[in-house]
Write an enzyme that holds these catalytic residues in place. Structure first.
Site, PDB file in Angstrom:
ATOM      1  CB  SER A 125       6.483 -44.618  38.379  1.00 19.83           C
ATOM      2  OG  SER A 125       6.259 -45.981  38.146  1.00 19.83           O
ATOM      3  CD  GLU A 127       6.707 -50.266  35.433  1.00 21.44           C
ATOM      4  OE1 GLU A 127       7.133 -50.482  34.298  1.00 21.44           O
ATOM      5  OE2 GLU A 127       6.494 -51.172  36.242  1.00 21.44           O
ATOM      6  CE1 TYR A 149       3.719 -43.828  33.476  1.00 24.34           C
ATOM      7  CE2 TYR A 149       5.009 -45.556  34.530  1.00 24.34           C
ATOM      8  CZ  TYR A 149       4.133 -44.492  34.619  1.00 24.34           C
ATOM      9  OH  TYR A 149       3.672 -44.093  35.856  1.00 24.34           O
TER      10      TYR A 149
HETATM   11  P1  NAP Z   1      -4.602 -42.296  35.997  1.00 23.60           P
HETATM   12  O1  NAP Z   1      -5.788 -42.849  36.715  1.00 23.60           O
HETATM   13  O2  NAP Z   1      -4.215 -42.861  34.674  1.00 23.60           O
HETATM   14  O3  NAP Z   1      -4.841 -40.713  35.828  1.00 23.60           O
HETATM   15  C1  NAP Z   1      -4.052 -39.940  34.973  1.00 23.60           C
HETATM   16  C2  NAP Z   1      -4.614 -38.534  34.910  1.00 23.60           C
HETATM   17  O4  NAP Z   1      -3.792 -37.754  34.019  1.00 23.60           O
HETATM   18  C3  NAP Z   1      -6.047 -38.436  34.375  1.00 23.60           C
HETATM   19  O5  NAP Z   1      -6.745 -37.496  35.150  1.00 23.60           O
HETATM   20  C4  NAP Z   1      -5.836 -37.908  32.959  1.00 23.60           C
HETATM   21  O6  NAP Z   1      -6.921 -37.187  32.477  1.00 23.60           O
HETATM   22  C5  NAP Z   1      -4.673 -36.973  33.193  1.00 23.60           C
HETATM   23  N1  NAP Z   1      -3.956 -36.580  31.967  1.00 23.60           N
HETATM   24  C6  NAP Z   1      -3.381 -37.392  31.068  1.00 23.60           C
HETATM   25  N2  NAP Z   1      -2.814 -36.664  30.100  1.00 23.60           N
HETATM   26  C7  NAP Z   1      -3.027 -35.353  30.385  1.00 23.60           C
HETATM   27  C8  NAP Z   1      -2.696 -34.113  29.764  1.00 23.60           C
HETATM   28  N3  NAP Z   1      -2.021 -34.066  28.610  1.00 23.60           N
HETATM   29  N4  NAP Z   1      -3.063 -32.960  30.368  1.00 23.60           N
HETATM   30  C9  NAP Z   1      -3.772 -32.994  31.517  1.00 23.60           C
HETATM   31  N5  NAP Z   1      -4.127 -34.127  32.140  1.00 23.60           N
HETATM   32  C10 NAP Z   1      -3.763 -35.293  31.583  1.00 23.60           C
HETATM   33  O7  NAP Z   1      -3.296 -42.381  36.925  1.00 23.60           O
HETATM   34  P2  NAP Z   1      -3.180 -42.631  38.517  1.00 23.60           P
HETATM   35  O8  NAP Z   1      -3.127 -44.086  38.758  1.00 23.60           O
HETATM   36  O9  NAP Z   1      -4.144 -41.765  39.214  1.00 23.60           O
HETATM   37  O10 NAP Z   1      -1.691 -42.112  38.763  1.00 23.60           O
HETATM   38  C11 NAP Z   1      -1.429 -40.734  39.041  1.00 23.60           C
HETATM   39  C12 NAP Z   1       0.011 -40.418  38.678  1.00 23.60           C
HETATM   40  O11 NAP Z   1       0.881 -41.254  39.428  1.00 23.60           O
HETATM   41  C13 NAP Z   1       0.383 -40.651  37.223  1.00 23.60           C
HETATM   42  O12 NAP Z   1       1.349 -39.685  36.878  1.00 23.60           O
HETATM   43  C14 NAP Z   1       1.022 -42.031  37.230  1.00 23.60           C
HETATM   44  O13 NAP Z   1       1.915 -42.163  36.129  1.00 23.60           O
HETATM   45  C15 NAP Z   1       1.728 -41.995  38.552  1.00 23.60           C
HETATM   46  N6  NAP Z   1       1.944 -43.267  39.235  1.00 23.60           N
HETATM   47  C16 NAP Z   1       0.896 -44.124  39.411  1.00 23.60           C
HETATM   48  C17 NAP Z   1       1.098 -45.298  40.117  1.00 23.60           C
HETATM   49  C18 NAP Z   1      -0.033 -46.252  40.370  1.00 23.60           C
HETATM   50  O14 NAP Z   1       0.246 -47.407  40.719  1.00 23.60           O
HETATM   51  N7  NAP Z   1      -1.285 -45.830  40.262  1.00 23.60           N
HETATM   52  C19 NAP Z   1       2.373 -45.598  40.635  1.00 23.60           C
HETATM   53  C20 NAP Z   1       3.405 -44.678  40.445  1.00 23.60           C
HETATM   54  C21 NAP Z   1       3.185 -43.515  39.749  1.00 23.60           C
HETATM   55  P3  NAP Z   1      -8.108 -37.848  31.581  1.00 23.60           P
HETATM   56  O15 NAP Z   1      -9.138 -38.275  32.588  1.00 23.60           O
HETATM   57  O16 NAP Z   1      -8.522 -36.716  30.730  1.00 23.60           O
HETATM   58  O17 NAP Z   1      -7.510 -38.990  30.818  1.00 23.60           O
HETATM   59  O1  F7E Z   2       0.755 -54.502  35.249  1.00 21.72           O
HETATM   60  C1  F7E Z   2       1.282 -58.078  34.392  1.00 21.72           C
HETATM   61  C2  F7E Z   2       2.088 -57.062  33.613  1.00 21.72           C
HETATM   62  O2  F7E Z   2      -0.550 -52.779  34.013  1.00 21.72           O
HETATM   63  C3  F7E Z   2       1.313 -55.159  36.358  1.00 21.72           C
HETATM   64  C4  F7E Z   2       1.000 -48.167  36.430  1.00 21.72           C
HETATM   65  O3  F7E Z   2       0.155 -47.564  37.376  1.00 21.72           O
HETATM   66  O4  F7E Z   2       2.246 -49.265  38.152  1.00 21.72           O
HETATM   67  C5  F7E Z   2       1.501 -49.483  36.976  1.00 21.72           C
HETATM   68  O5  F7E Z   2       2.298 -50.111  35.987  1.00 21.72           O
HETATM   69  C6  F7E Z   2       1.931 -56.477  35.939  1.00 21.72           C
HETATM   70  C7  F7E Z   2       2.863 -56.397  34.737  1.00 21.72           C
HETATM   71  O6  F7E Z   2       0.835 -52.111  36.044  1.00 21.72           O
HETATM   72  C8  F7E Z   2      -1.762 -58.672  32.533  1.00 21.72           C
HETATM   73  O7  F7E Z   2       2.890 -57.714  32.618  1.00 21.72           O
HETATM   74  C9  F7E Z   2      -0.205 -59.867  33.436  1.00 21.72           C
HETATM   75  O8  F7E Z   2       4.018 -57.143  34.998  1.00 21.72           O
HETATM   76  O9  F7E Z   2      -1.219 -53.341  36.372  1.00 21.72           O
HETATM   77  P1  F7E Z   2      -0.144 -53.166  35.392  1.00 21.72           P
HETATM   78  P2  F7E Z   2       2.368 -51.702  35.804  1.00 21.72           P
HETATM   79  O10 F7E Z   2       2.796 -51.956  34.409  1.00 21.72           O
HETATM   80  O11 F7E Z   2       3.165 -52.315  36.897  1.00 21.72           O
HETATM   81  C10 F7E Z   2       3.388 -48.421  38.000  1.00 21.72           C
HETATM   82  C11 F7E Z   2       4.028 -48.236  39.347  1.00 21.72           C
HETATM   83  C12 F7E Z   2       3.088 -47.154  37.305  1.00 21.72           C
HETATM   84  O12 F7E Z   2       3.717 -46.131  37.542  1.00 21.72           O
HETATM   85  C13 F7E Z   2       2.164 -47.228  36.133  1.00 21.72           C
HETATM   86  O13 F7E Z   2       1.621 -45.943  35.832  1.00 21.72           O
HETATM   87  O14 F7E Z   2       0.886 -57.365  35.549  1.00 21.72           O
HETATM   88  N1  F7E Z   2       0.095 -58.563  33.686  1.00 21.72           N
HETATM   89  N2  F7E Z   2      -1.334 -59.963  32.727  1.00 21.72           N
HETATM   90  C14 F7E Z   2      -0.850 -57.797  33.141  1.00 21.72           C
HETATM   91  N3  F7E Z   2      -1.019 -56.465  33.133  1.00 21.72           N
HETATM   92  C15 F7E Z   2      -2.106 -55.955  32.512  1.00 21.72           C
HETATM   93  N4  F7E Z   2      -2.299 -54.624  32.519  1.00 21.72           N
HETATM   94  N5  F7E Z   2      -3.018 -56.781  31.878  1.00 21.72           N
HETATM   95  C16 F7E Z   2      -2.893 -58.145  31.862  1.00 21.72           C
HETATM   96  O15 F7E Z   2      -3.698 -58.855  31.297  1.00 21.72           O
END
Ligand code: NAP
Ligand code: F7E
Length: 326
Positions: A125, A127, A149
């Site tokens: 990520s 992050e 995270y």
């Molecule tokens: P998501 O919607 O939160 O999905 C996470 C998945 O992980 C869900 O299917 C959840 O299952 C499963 N899970 C959580 N804990 C588990 C465990 N102990 N054993 C088995 N399964 C488990 O995340 P996403 O947005 O699809 O992202 C996919 C991956 O990419 C994650 O690793 C995330 O950290 C990473 N990532 C996401 C982004 C983004 O912007 N979306 C960016 C960079 C990296 P349940 O349905 O049971 O909760």
């Molecule tokens: O926040 C600001 C908050 O929760 C984005 C995950 O998929 O992407 C995600 O992480 C920004 C932050 O995503 C609210 O402070 C303002 O600066 O949508 P977010 P994230 O923290 O960037 C990365 C790449 C991952 O890997 C993670 O799994 O938005 N913000 N106001 C807020 N955020 C939330 N959630 N809620 C608010 O009300």
């Protein structure tokens, strides 16, 4: 050529559902790993029932991972499961490490023992860049995570690199910047905003309580990003890639576009609430994905404006159907 089998952990999540669709369209046999729950959580994969095989396993339970790999014998493993919501990682730092960090070692170890020929994708990520040391961020930018995270993802990233170098596994890490869709969890900022806008438009809510509107992110469409995951596992040699759009936008811009889509002025509805301010913020993310463009031939197809409008439209449609059914 015989049909390939792919195992996806986190199939019930946003990316798991899009990746399943992509792999099915390419003729794969898709197996999804999910953890047991007292109630089903299949909303994002309901339409794929009968097309994907589901197996129970948990990143906290080593023997379950070994059993799934022995049974499925996949050629490709996509590790998408994680505790992925950044604020929760301050509330549950140890559990986040168990899932998001050590869970990666558990699955790598299971692959090494059971199925060392399988190709492995780790969902790293942006992050990990946190308090950024370089703008834009590329594969060469040092990490400075700002949340439990982010720290957990750094661990998973380096374990993936380490298993590649120690055991010669085909293990890659995709450093993906934020990617969104109508299937995004409701707590993430894009979806929180588009769902909130739809509720206000339909008279179901009056205000939207938000945190830091000045934070900037490089937001893309999840459907585009899962293509990059697949491409990474089709290369001759394993390597790590940044996947991003190369554009950054503030949360305020996101809010502005979303409200404008339904003809509303966000200033009349958005309330800043300190409850949503984080203990440590990631102020600015913008990725340099030139390596992915050059090596994988990957390019993002959906613009920021197009993404936000797609999500607003989907939430308006979903909530309109729900209101008219009452
Ligand atoms: P998501 O919607 O939160 O999905 C996470 C998945 O992980 C869900 O299917 C959840 O299952 C499963 N899970 C959580 N804990 C588990 C465990 N102990 N054993 C088995 N399964 C488990 O995340 P996403 O947005 O699809 O992202 C996919 C991956 O990419 C994650 O690793 C995330 O950290 C990473 N990532 C996401 C982004 C983004 O912007 N979306 C960016 C960079 C990296 P349940 O349905 O049971 O909760
Ligand atoms: O926040 C600001 C908050 O929760 C984005 C995950 O998929 O992407 C995600 O992480 C920004 C932050 O995503 C609210 O402070 C303002 O600066 O949508 P977010 P994230 O923290 O960037 C990365 C790449 C991952 O890997 C993670 O799994 O938005 N913000 N106001 C807020 N955020 C939330 N959630 N809620 C608010 O009300």
């Amino acid at each position: 050529m015989s049909q390939k089998t792919a195992l996806i952990t986190g199939i019930t999540g946003q990316d798991g559902s899009y990746l399943s669709e992509l792999l099915l369209s390419k003729g794969y046999h898709v197996v999804g790993m999910l953890r047991r729950s007292s109630s089903e959580n299949f909303e994002r994969i309901e339409h794929l029932r009968g097309k994907v095989q589901l197996e129970y396993g948990d990143l906290l339970d080593q023997s379950s991972l070994v059993s799934v790999l022995q049974k499925v014998q996949p050629q490709e493993v996509y590790n998408l499961a994680a505790q992925s919501f950044v604020p929760t990682s301050w509330q549950q730092p140890v559990l986040t490490s168990e899932f998001t960090a050590v869970g990666v070692t558990r699955i790598l170890e299971a692959i090494r023992q059971v199925n060392p020929g399988a190709r492995f994708y780790q969902a790293s990520s942006s992050e990990m860049f946190g308090k950024v040391l370089e703008v834009p961020q590329s594969e060469q930018t040092p990490f400075y995570p700002r949340s439990p995270y982010g720290v957990a993802k750094c661990y998973g990233h380096y374990m993936t690199v380490n298993y590649r170098e120690s055991y010669n596994l085909f293990a890659v890490s995709g450093i993906l910047f934020n990617h969104e869709s109508p299937r995004r969890g409701l707590e993430f900022v894009t979806r929180k905003v588009t769902d909130g806008v739809a509720r206000i438009k339909l008279g179901l809510a009056k205000e939207l309580r938000m945190g830091n509107l000045q934070a900037k992110r490089d937001w893309g469409f999840a459907g585009d990003y899962v293509k990059a995951m697949w491409l990474m596992l089709q290369q001759d040699t394993p390597d790590d890639f940044v996947i991003a759009t190369g554009e950054t936008h503030s949360v305020e811009e996101l809010v502005d576009i979303a409200f404008a889509r339904v003809g509303l002025d966000w200033r009349k509805h958005v309330v800043t609430d300190p409850a949503f301010i984080r203990p440590a913020e990631v102020d600015l993310l913008i990725g340099d994905c030139s390596k992915a463009k050059n090596v994988l031939g990957w390019v993002p197809e959906v613009s920021f404006q197009g993404l936000v409008e797609m999500m607003v439209d989907a939430d308006v449609e979903r909530l309109s159907k729900r209101s008219s059914a009452l």
